[in-house]
Design a protein around this motif. Structure first.
Motif, mmCIF file in Angstrom:
data_model
loop_
_atom_site.group_PDB
_atom_site.id
_atom_site.type_symbol
_atom_site.label_atom_id
_atom_site.label_comp_id
_atom_site.label_asym_id
_atom_site.label_seq_id
_atom_site.Cartn_x
_atom_site.Cartn_y
_atom_site.Cartn_z
ATOM 1 N N TYR A 128 0.840 -1.080 0.072
ATOM 2 C CA TYR A 128 0.062 -0.088 -0.153
ATOM 3 C C TYR A 128 0.798 1.433 0.028
ATOM 4 O O TYR A 128 0.741 2.260 -0.636
ATOM 5 N N ALA A 172 -0.996 -4.301 -3.775
ATOM 6 C CA ALA A 172 -1.660 -3.955 -2.416
ATOM 7 C C ALA A 172 -3.118 -4.232 -2.902
ATOM 8 O O ALA A 172 -3.903 -4.373 -1.976
ATOM 9 N N TYR A 188 -2.721 0.517 -6.810
ATOM 10 C CA TYR A 188 -2.974 -0.465 -5.991
ATOM 11 C C TYR A 188 -2.633 -1.968 -6.745
ATOM 12 O O TYR A 188 -2.198 -2.907 -6.051
ATOM 13 N N LEU A 241 -8.561 -4.533 -1.326
ATOM 14 C CA LEU A 241 -7.077 -4.478 -0.928
ATOM 15 C C LEU A 241 -6.866 -5.397 0.223
ATOM 16 O O LEU A 241 -7.742 -5.838 0.751
#
Length: 504
Positions: free
Chosen positions: A33, A207, A202, A226
């Motif tokens: 992240y 992530a 992402y 996520l």
């Protein structure tokens, strides 16, 4: 004896991994992240508390965005700290050193018990996340409607694919906008979204991952999740109308939960939603528990800078609203009236029932459009009592109108119509979409005029915007005649409203 110390250092993988080990279900403190936030141009920092011996106590990510106009610091997921923690003194000093003008404190994926003190110019709100425990029997946790939709999708042959491709991200974005358009049509305050650099970041960093429900080759529903070592977080989602018809979103989320459970993950955080919203009920239907959390934005710069920044944001997000705030708005109304003695009782229509609605009736409205109920409850709170009347078709609510006596009209701004003590106004007339075109509107108006006459009202008034042609036709069919007009000039920036009235 050891003591606690605040730290703020540029993010390094080893420290972020130590913070993640303290919160293994939280994807907002994973190194992937942090890499994604670095990719979109943020300075990546770690903030937290540790013992004087060096032992880590708590920590979080902080992402600094330096632009020409202002410097923003975003903490998406707060660790468990109280309002009196020395974390806050350290954070304020860090903001001063970094010349931060706006600070956002989020609680996405945070534990319950986080407390945020008030300092400076602060906007706060409470929010609710819905967390699904993956250790239970996931099918038995489903509500009856959810279970029915999951089985419908399974019968239709839907399958789930997992992907991180840019092409899949484009499809995800399209489905998100379709879902937002449906929510907007129900009266919710939402805005469409464009291609998101964060979504791509992402996926490329690892992530996040896309889970998509596919029928043949068509993607009907998509969720961006996520990922953390022990959990997943529902970051965004979208479903097509075809997917809605066969339960694709229900099937997809249930499948995600099953796959995460098979990977020995502990929770699936379905993200936030208003508790009483349709989205909130949808998430709760999977067996998720509510988690109430705070959130706050602090403006740390000078007041003119805050106003200028908000104006720039509004101009970028919604130019119509920006221009309305800047220049005001003009609304034109037609005003109608009828003497109550001039109305004859309407013909009885089989299957239609007209009746007064109590406060409990309004609060217990169950229709597909949650904003319809919200508008009625808002009016109930404004007046302190119910002046509402409903029309039912075969015991199903089809229409609501309000009959306001002169004293209640004063509580209904802007007061376009000024009434005498023996006059009343019919207002806030709403027919649910599936019952329109059946003459219910006119039937309700005629019945309300009779109610007004029984209450000693001499004359009933109505108003409608000039451009609402169907409303004009319904009012005129009910026997009211146009008696005047009004022009309303509203100037939000100076909190001023001017009404010009003309009567024949």
């Amino acid at each position: 004896m050891t003591s606690l110390e605040f730290f703020a250092v540029r993010a390094k993988e080893s420290l972020v991994e130590d913070i993640s080990a303290l919160s293994p279900t939280n994807p907002f403190v994973t190194w992937n992240y942090f890499r994604a936030m670095d990719e979109v141009g943020c300075e990546i920092w770690t903030l937290g508390l540790r013992q004087s011996t060096g032992e880590l106590v708590s920590g979080c990510g902080a992402f600094l965005n330096r632009s020409r106009l202002c410097w923003n610091l975003v903490i998406p997921s707060m660790p468990l700290v109280g309002a009196d923690s020395l974390f806050w003194d350290g954070l304020r000093e860090f903001c001063r050193q970094q010349r931060v003008s706006e600070l956002f404190i989020g609680t996405f994926g945070s534990p319950t018990g986080v407390e945020i003190p008030t300092f400076g110019d602060c906007t706060r709100r409470d929010r609710c996340e819905f967390v699904l425990d993956l250790k239970g029997d996931l099918m038995s946790m489903l509500g009856s409607n959810h279970k029915r939709n999951v089985k419908k999708a399974q019968k239709a042959g839907l399958v789930v694919r997992r992907t991180r491709t840019a092409a899949a991200a484009i499809l995800h974005n399209r489905l998100m906008n379709q879902s937002l358009e449906r929510r907007s049509s129900r009266g919710e305050d939402v805005h469409g979204v464009g291609p998101s650099p964060e979504h791509i970041a992402y996926l490329e960093s690892g992530a996040g991952e896309l889970f998509q429900a596919v029928h043949n080759t068509a993607v009907l529903s998509s969720v961006l999740l996520l990922i953390s070592p022990n959990g997943g977080y529902y970051q965004s989602a979208g479903t097509s109308p075809e997917g809605m018809a066969i339960g694709a979103s229900h099937f997809l989320i249930n499948s995600i939960a099953s796959q995460l459970s098979a990977e020995n993950k502990e929770i699936l955080n379905l993200g936030g939603a208003d508790v009483d919203s349709g989205l909130g009920r949808f998430k709760e239907g999977f067996g998720a528990s509510r988690l109430l959390l705070p959130e706050a934005t602090f403006f740390l710069g000078v007041s003119w800078g805050r106003k200028f920044k908000r104006a720039i944001r509004l101009f970028s997000a919604d130019r119509k609203v920006f221009l309305y705030l800047l220049f005001g708005q003009v609304s034109r109304f037609s005003i109608y009236a009828i003497d109550t003695e001039a109305v004859r009782p309407p013909e009885v229509q089989i299957g239609l029932t007209f009746q007064a609605l109590s406060p409990d009736d309004l609060r217990s409205i169950t229709v597909s459009d949650s904003s319809f109920r919200a508008r009625q409850c808002s009016r109930l709170d404004r007046f302190g009592k119910s002046y509402a009347y409903g029309v039912y078709v075969d015991d199903q609510l089809a229409h609501i109108s309000w009959l306001l006596p002169a004293n209640a009209m004063q509580k209904d701004p802007p007061q376009v119509i000024k009434a005498q003590p023996d006059e009343a106004e019919i207002t806030a007339c709403e027919t649910l979409p599936e019952f329109r075109g059946q003459g219910i509107y006119g039937m309700a108006i005629r019945n309300l005029i009779l109610v007004a006459r029984s209450q000693g009202v001499r004359r009933v008034l109505m108003k409608t915007k000039v451009e609402y042609k169907p409303s004009h036709r319904g009012i005129e069919k009910a026997g009211l005649e146009r008696t005047g007009s009004a022009i309303l000039f509203s100037f939000p920036l100076i909190h001023r409203t001017i009404i010009w009235r003309r009567f024949t």
